[in-house]
Design an enzyme around this catalytic site. Structure first.
Site, PDB file in Angstrom:
ATOM      1  N   SER A  51      34.060 -43.703  51.750  1.00 52.93           N
ATOM      2  CA  SER A  51      33.297 -44.333  52.831  1.00 52.93           C
ATOM      3  C   SER A  51      32.244 -45.295  52.312  1.00 52.93           C
ATOM      4  O   SER A  51      31.774 -45.195  51.182  1.00 52.93           O
ATOM      5  CB  SER A  51      32.572 -43.280  53.667  1.00 52.93           C
ATOM      6  OG  SER A  51      33.468 -42.342  54.165  1.00 52.93           O
TER       7      SER A  51
HETATM    8  N1  SAH Z   1      34.774 -37.791  51.498  1.00 53.02           N
HETATM    9  C1  SAH Z   1      35.647 -38.620  50.680  1.00 53.02           C
HETATM   10  C2  SAH Z   1      36.440 -39.638  51.484  1.00 53.02           C
HETATM   11  C3  SAH Z   1      37.446 -38.984  52.315  1.00 53.02           C
HETATM   12  S1  SAH Z   1      38.821 -39.943  52.888  1.00 53.02           S
HETATM   13  C4  SAH Z   1      34.893 -39.321  49.579  1.00 53.02           C
HETATM   14  O1  SAH Z   1      33.664 -39.212  49.523  1.00 53.02           O
HETATM   15  O2  SAH Z   1      35.544 -39.966  48.757  1.00 53.02           O
HETATM   16  C5  SAH Z   1      39.522 -38.638  53.843  1.00 53.02           C
HETATM   17  C6  SAH Z   1      40.155 -37.529  53.044  1.00 53.02           C
HETATM   18  O3  SAH Z   1      40.549 -36.520  53.943  1.00 53.02           O
HETATM   19  C7  SAH Z   1      41.421 -37.968  52.297  1.00 53.02           C
HETATM   20  O4  SAH Z   1      41.292 -37.654  50.949  1.00 53.02           O
HETATM   21  C8  SAH Z   1      42.516 -37.136  52.965  1.00 53.02           C
HETATM   22  O5  SAH Z   1      43.545 -36.751  52.082  1.00 53.02           O
HETATM   23  C9  SAH Z   1      41.737 -35.939  53.452  1.00 53.02           C
HETATM   24  N2  SAH Z   1      42.355 -35.180  54.537  1.00 53.02           N
HETATM   25  C10 SAH Z   1      43.049 -35.614  55.609  1.00 53.02           C
HETATM   26  N3  SAH Z   1      43.439 -34.574  56.363  1.00 53.02           N
HETATM   27  C11 SAH Z   1      42.979 -33.435  55.761  1.00 53.02           C
HETATM   28  C12 SAH Z   1      43.057 -32.048  56.052  1.00 53.02           C
HETATM   29  N4  SAH Z   1      43.675 -31.572  57.139  1.00 53.02           N
HETATM   30  N5  SAH Z   1      42.461 -31.183  55.204  1.00 53.02           N
HETATM   31  C13 SAH Z   1      41.816 -31.611  54.087  1.00 53.02           C
HETATM   32  N6  SAH Z   1      41.709 -32.920  53.759  1.00 53.02           N
HETATM   33  C14 SAH Z   1      42.288 -33.825  54.590  1.00 53.02           C
END
Ligand code: SAH
Length: 200
Positions: A51
């Site tokens: 983000s």
């Molecule tokens: N917080 C992260 C950015 C997240 S992007 C950072 O600081 O880099 C969103 C993430 O959510 C992705 O890695 C994706 O794989 C994960 N995601 C999506 N659905 C999910 C689920 N049901 N459980 C766990 N992770 C999930």
């Protein structure tokens, strides 16, 4: 995750010093290091995104963390948001569904000395029941519906921040708070753009 949010919206000194302390360049792909401090979202592995710093700071501030807080994050991604949380809170539990991302983030956080973060691979929609209840829960992928298991793992007085909306719909950041008597209060904050939370 382009948003009109700016870092100037954030005033909590603990959040601002956490943002200063975490080396964002360690969390972005090598070829994007020069852009690590631009206020924008950047691609990471597996088609996911880290983000925009203003969004990370704003979401963190909304959790009203203290040094005693235990926090659950859903969507570890690069581990950057987890590191920001770990600068402030006592313990961070983070769940990631893509094994490669969970593994890379675990190694990276350990290398950078974040020993108060635990990462595990799995469906974050189920939360982390063995470690519940949490003082704060942050979801960093957009949920079409707020997973009931997460609400159930939010402790008394706990705060949750979650982007709500489908991948092609307008998404909005929602803040929930579990008040005395178990009442859940919701506030709709900012329009945002996140990758989808994939459950099941
Ligand atoms: N917080 C992260 C950015 C997240 S992007 C950072 O600081 O880099 C969103 C993430 O959510 C992705 O890695 C994706 O794989 C994960 N995601 C999506 N659905 C999910 C689920 N049901 N459980 C766990 N992770 C999930």
């Amino acid at each position: 995750m382009n948003s009109r949010l700016r870092l100037e919206e954030v005033s909590d000194p603990a959040v601002l010093s956490a943002m200063d302390a975490v080396p964002r360049e360690e969390f972005v792909p090598g070829q994007l290091r020069e852009m690590a401090y631009a206020d924008r979202a950047l691609p990471i592995m597996c088609g996911q995104t880290i983000s925009q710093p203003a969004v990370v700071a704003y979401m963190t501030e909304q959790l009203r963390l203290t040094a005693a807080s235990r926090v659950l994050e859903i969507g570890t991604g690069s581990g950057y948001q987890a590191a920001v949380l770990a600068e402030i809170a006592r313990e961070v539990y983070s769940v990631e569904r893509i094994p490669e991302l969970a593994r890379t983030a675990t190694d990276r956080l350990a290398r950078l000395g974040y020993d108060n973060v635990r990462v595990r691979e799995g469906d974050g929609g189920l939360g982390w029941p063995e470690a519940a209840p949490f003082d704060a829960i942050i979801v960093t992928a957009a949920a079409a519906v707020i997973p009931p298991a997460l609400l159930a793992q939010l402790g008394a007085g706990g705060r949750m921040i979650v982007p709500v909306g489908g991948p092609n719909d307008a998404q909005v950041l929602v803040r929930l708070e579990r008040r005395l008597g178990d009442e859940i209060v919701r506030e709709y904050l900012w329009p945002v753009r996140f990758v989808p939370l994939i459950c099941g």
